[in-house]
Design an enzyme around this catalytic site. Sequence first.
Site, PDB file in Angstrom:
ATOM      1  N   HIS A  50     -28.541 -35.977   5.114  1.00 42.93           N
ATOM      2  CA  HIS A  50     -27.409 -35.068   4.976  1.00 42.93           C
ATOM      3  C   HIS A  50     -26.500 -35.678   3.924  1.00 42.93           C
ATOM      4  O   HIS A  50     -26.504 -36.902   3.719  1.00 42.93           O
ATOM      5  CB  HIS A  50     -26.649 -34.919   6.297  1.00 42.93           C
ATOM      6  CG  HIS A  50     -27.424 -34.165   7.341  1.00 42.93           C
ATOM      7  ND1 HIS A  50     -27.726 -34.690   8.567  1.00 42.93           N
ATOM      8  CD2 HIS A  50     -27.960 -32.938   7.306  1.00 42.93           C
ATOM      9  CE1 HIS A  50     -28.419 -33.809   9.259  1.00 42.93           C
ATOM     10  NE2 HIS A  50     -28.576 -32.725   8.517  1.00 42.93           N
ATOM     11  N   ASP A  53     -24.596 -38.449   5.388  1.00 43.81           N
ATOM     12  CA  ASP A  53     -25.380 -39.652   5.708  1.00 43.81           C
ATOM     13  C   ASP A  53     -25.366 -40.560   4.484  1.00 43.81           C
ATOM     14  O   ASP A  53     -25.321 -41.790   4.607  1.00 43.81           O
ATOM     15  CB  ASP A  53     -26.854 -39.314   6.003  1.00 43.81           C
ATOM     16  CG  ASP A  53     -27.053 -38.447   7.234  1.00 43.81           C
ATOM     17  OD1 ASP A  53     -26.341 -38.669   8.226  1.00 43.81           O
ATOM     18  OD2 ASP A  53     -27.936 -37.568   7.204  1.00 43.81           O
ATOM     19  N   GLU A 211     -39.858 -25.877  10.152  1.00 45.11           N
ATOM     20  CA  GLU A 211     -39.765 -26.802  11.290  1.00 45.11           C
ATOM     21  C   GLU A 211     -40.537 -26.191  12.457  1.00 45.11           C
ATOM     22  O   GLU A 211     -40.278 -25.047  12.863  1.00 45.11           O
ATOM     23  CB  GLU A 211     -38.307 -27.060  11.686  1.00 45.11           C
ATOM     24  CG  GLU A 211     -38.267 -27.874  12.982  1.00 45.11           C
ATOM     25  CD  GLU A 211     -36.958 -28.583  13.259  1.00 45.11           C
ATOM     26  OE1 GLU A 211     -36.267 -28.982  12.294  1.00 45.11           O
ATOM     27  OE2 GLU A 211     -36.632 -28.738  14.445  1.00 45.11           O
ATOM     28  N   HIS A 214     -38.466 -24.660  15.302  1.00 41.75           N
ATOM     29  CA  HIS A 214     -37.739 -23.440  14.925  1.00 41.75           C
ATOM     30  C   HIS A 214     -38.670 -22.232  14.977  1.00 41.75           C
ATOM     31  O   HIS A 214     -38.258 -21.143  15.389  1.00 41.75           O
ATOM     32  CB  HIS A 214     -37.144 -23.580  13.521  1.00 41.75           C
ATOM     33  CG  HIS A 214     -36.116 -24.669  13.404  1.00 41.75           C
ATOM     34  ND1 HIS A 214     -35.472 -24.956  12.217  1.00 41.75           N
ATOM     35  CD2 HIS A 214     -35.610 -25.545  14.314  1.00 41.75           C
ATOM     36  CE1 HIS A 214     -34.623 -25.965  12.407  1.00 41.75           C
ATOM     37  NE2 HIS A 214     -34.697 -26.337  13.673  1.00 41.75           N
ATOM     38  N   ASP A 249     -33.189 -26.207  21.230  1.00 45.09           N
ATOM     39  CA  ASP A 249     -33.983 -26.938  20.230  1.00 45.09           C
ATOM     40  C   ASP A 249     -34.207 -28.369  20.730  1.00 45.09           C
ATOM     41  O   ASP A 249     -33.268 -29.144  20.857  1.00 45.09           O
ATOM     42  CB  ASP A 249     -33.188 -26.926  18.913  1.00 45.09           C
ATOM     43  CG  ASP A 249     -33.971 -27.493  17.757  1.00 45.09           C
ATOM     44  OD1 ASP A 249     -35.153 -27.856  17.936  1.00 45.09           O
ATOM     45  OD2 ASP A 249     -33.396 -27.574  16.661  1.00 45.09           O
ATOM     46  N   ASP A 251     -36.694 -30.786  19.632  1.00 40.81           N
ATOM     47  CA  ASP A 251     -37.134 -31.845  18.693  1.00 40.81           C
ATOM     48  C   ASP A 251     -38.023 -32.878  19.382  1.00 40.81           C
ATOM     49  O   ASP A 251     -37.878 -34.092  19.177  1.00 40.81           O
ATOM     50  CB  ASP A 251     -35.913 -32.537  18.037  1.00 40.81           C
ATOM     51  CG  ASP A 251     -35.130 -31.595  17.133  1.00 40.81           C
ATOM     52  OD1 ASP A 251     -35.722 -30.630  16.625  1.00 40.81           O
ATOM     53  OD2 ASP A 251     -33.926 -31.834  16.930  1.00 40.81           O
ATOM     54  N   ASP A 283     -38.958 -34.313  12.261  1.00 45.44           N
ATOM     55  CA  ASP A 283     -37.591 -34.077  12.776  1.00 45.44           C
ATOM     56  C   ASP A 283     -37.644 -34.180  14.298  1.00 45.44           C
ATOM     57  O   ASP A 283     -37.573 -33.175  15.008  1.00 45.44           O
ATOM     58  CB  ASP A 283     -37.064 -32.716  12.306  1.00 45.44           C
ATOM     59  CG  ASP A 283     -35.548 -32.630  12.416  1.00 45.44           C
ATOM     60  OD1 ASP A 283     -34.928 -33.606  12.901  1.00 45.44           O
ATOM     61  OD2 ASP A 283     -34.977 -31.596  12.031  1.00 45.44           O
TER      62      ASP A 283
HETATM   63  C1  3MF Z   1     -31.430 -28.312  13.082  1.00 45.51           C
HETATM   64  C2  3MF Z   1     -32.218 -29.114  12.172  1.00 45.51           C
HETATM   65  C3  3MF Z   1     -31.416 -29.944  11.217  1.00 45.51           C
HETATM   66  C4  3MF Z   1     -31.937 -29.888   9.820  1.00 45.51           C
HETATM   67  C5  3MF Z   1     -31.156 -30.812   8.947  1.00 45.51           C
HETATM   68  C6  3MF Z   1     -31.636 -30.878   7.541  1.00 45.51           C
HETATM   69  C7  3MF Z   1     -30.202 -31.746  12.187  1.00 45.51           C
HETATM   70  O1  3MF Z   1     -32.175 -27.669  14.021  1.00 45.51           O
HETATM   71  O2  3MF Z   1     -33.420 -29.125  12.223  1.00 45.51           O
HETATM   72  O3  3MF Z   1     -31.417 -31.268  11.692  1.00 45.51           O
HETATM   73  O4  3MF Z   1     -33.299 -30.222   9.783  1.00 45.51           O
HETATM   74  O5  3MF Z   1     -29.848 -30.388   8.944  1.00 45.51           O
HETATM   75  O6  3MF Z   1     -31.512 -29.677   6.910  1.00 45.51           O
HETATM   76 MG    MG Z   2     -35.034 -29.727  10.978  1.00 42.10          MG
END
Ligand code: 3MF
Ligand code: MG
Length: 345
Positions: A50, A53, A211, A214, A249, A251, A283
């Site tokens: 980010h 970051d 992703e 997602h 979500d 992850d 991710d």
């Molecule tokens: C949210 C995400 C994000 C994005 C990140 C990079 C925090 O669901 O997946 O992770 O991947 O912002 O674009």
């Molecule tokens: Mg992501």
Amino acid sequence: METFGYRLSFGPWNIHEGADPFGPPVRPTIPFDDKLTVYKRLGFDAVQFHDDDAVPDLDNKTPDQITEEARALKQRLDDAGLVAEFVAPRLWEHPLTVDGAYTSNDPKARAYARDRSRKMLDIAQALETGLVVLWFAREGTYLREAKDAVRAVDLLAEALDDMLAYAPDIRIAIEPKPNEPMDLAYIPTIGHAVALGAKTRAPERCGVLVESAHAVLAGLDPADEMAFGLAYDKLWSVHLNDQNGPKYDQDRAFGSVNLRRAFDQVLVLDDNKFYEKGVVGLDVKALRTQKPGVAEKHLINSRDTFLWLVERARSLDRDAVRQCIDARDYEALDRLILMHLMART
Ligand code: 3MF
Ligand code: MG
């Protein structure tokens, strides 16, 4: 480590404190410099950033300060043998972005989003990455009547146009997500993301990032979302992870919920030579229950599952698959895939 030609990445947010909406952190914060040492140790080559970051507190810094700090970071990455895969603007935490950034009804918020995106592009240029990622976070609504959804698409295209004009060498990958934090997001799928890119001044510099979680949240198959991006030559990055159903979500570690769904993603990536096209990002987040000191296992496990599945994809008996398809014996194909995943003959 054999990586089959793939480069692997993750973001500093993937080593985290374990806070969730109902509870505080459960692990101490690991300083960014310590996180940087994890990459090579675990066999990763690239860092996803980010904007903040890379340059903390950038809202309170001048463009010169931001570039100077980003250049110093580039030097540290060089010293560590790492590259930046992409930079993404964090547009969902500032008070001005409470109702969205690019699509906010408040012109002051939209101006903030534009300026912040330009700062993000300055950072990407200083880190010498040609790729930025846009996850649209709050670009949606809780109430359909609260924003104009047609205008929102135009505002998003205008925001992309501004970035494309400001940084003529940069490519933008849109990371769609159907919900969370908003009830409903304006760019929920890869099809929407490809179409939004086509509306801009430079469609050839607009692509997508899939992703896995997602796609599952959208009720879609991640492998098919990747396939759609590949068919348009737009799949420029991936965020591999896993997700148990259409809930929040999660992850989860790649392949940990549905191994076959993970295999199908690897199959489509590998058959289409993704290793020549982009970096494989993970991710993933450690489970909240994971104790400090052993909270890197989600990265190690995801990495290994990915690499083992590349091996499984390459060793799949394609003649046997073809025979099943030719005979339209999909029950036999189903069995063949499961036996192969279980390494049974
Ligand atoms: C949210 C995400 C994000 C994005 C990140 C990079 C925090 O669901 O997946 O992770 O991947 O912002 O674009
Ligand atoms: Mg992501």
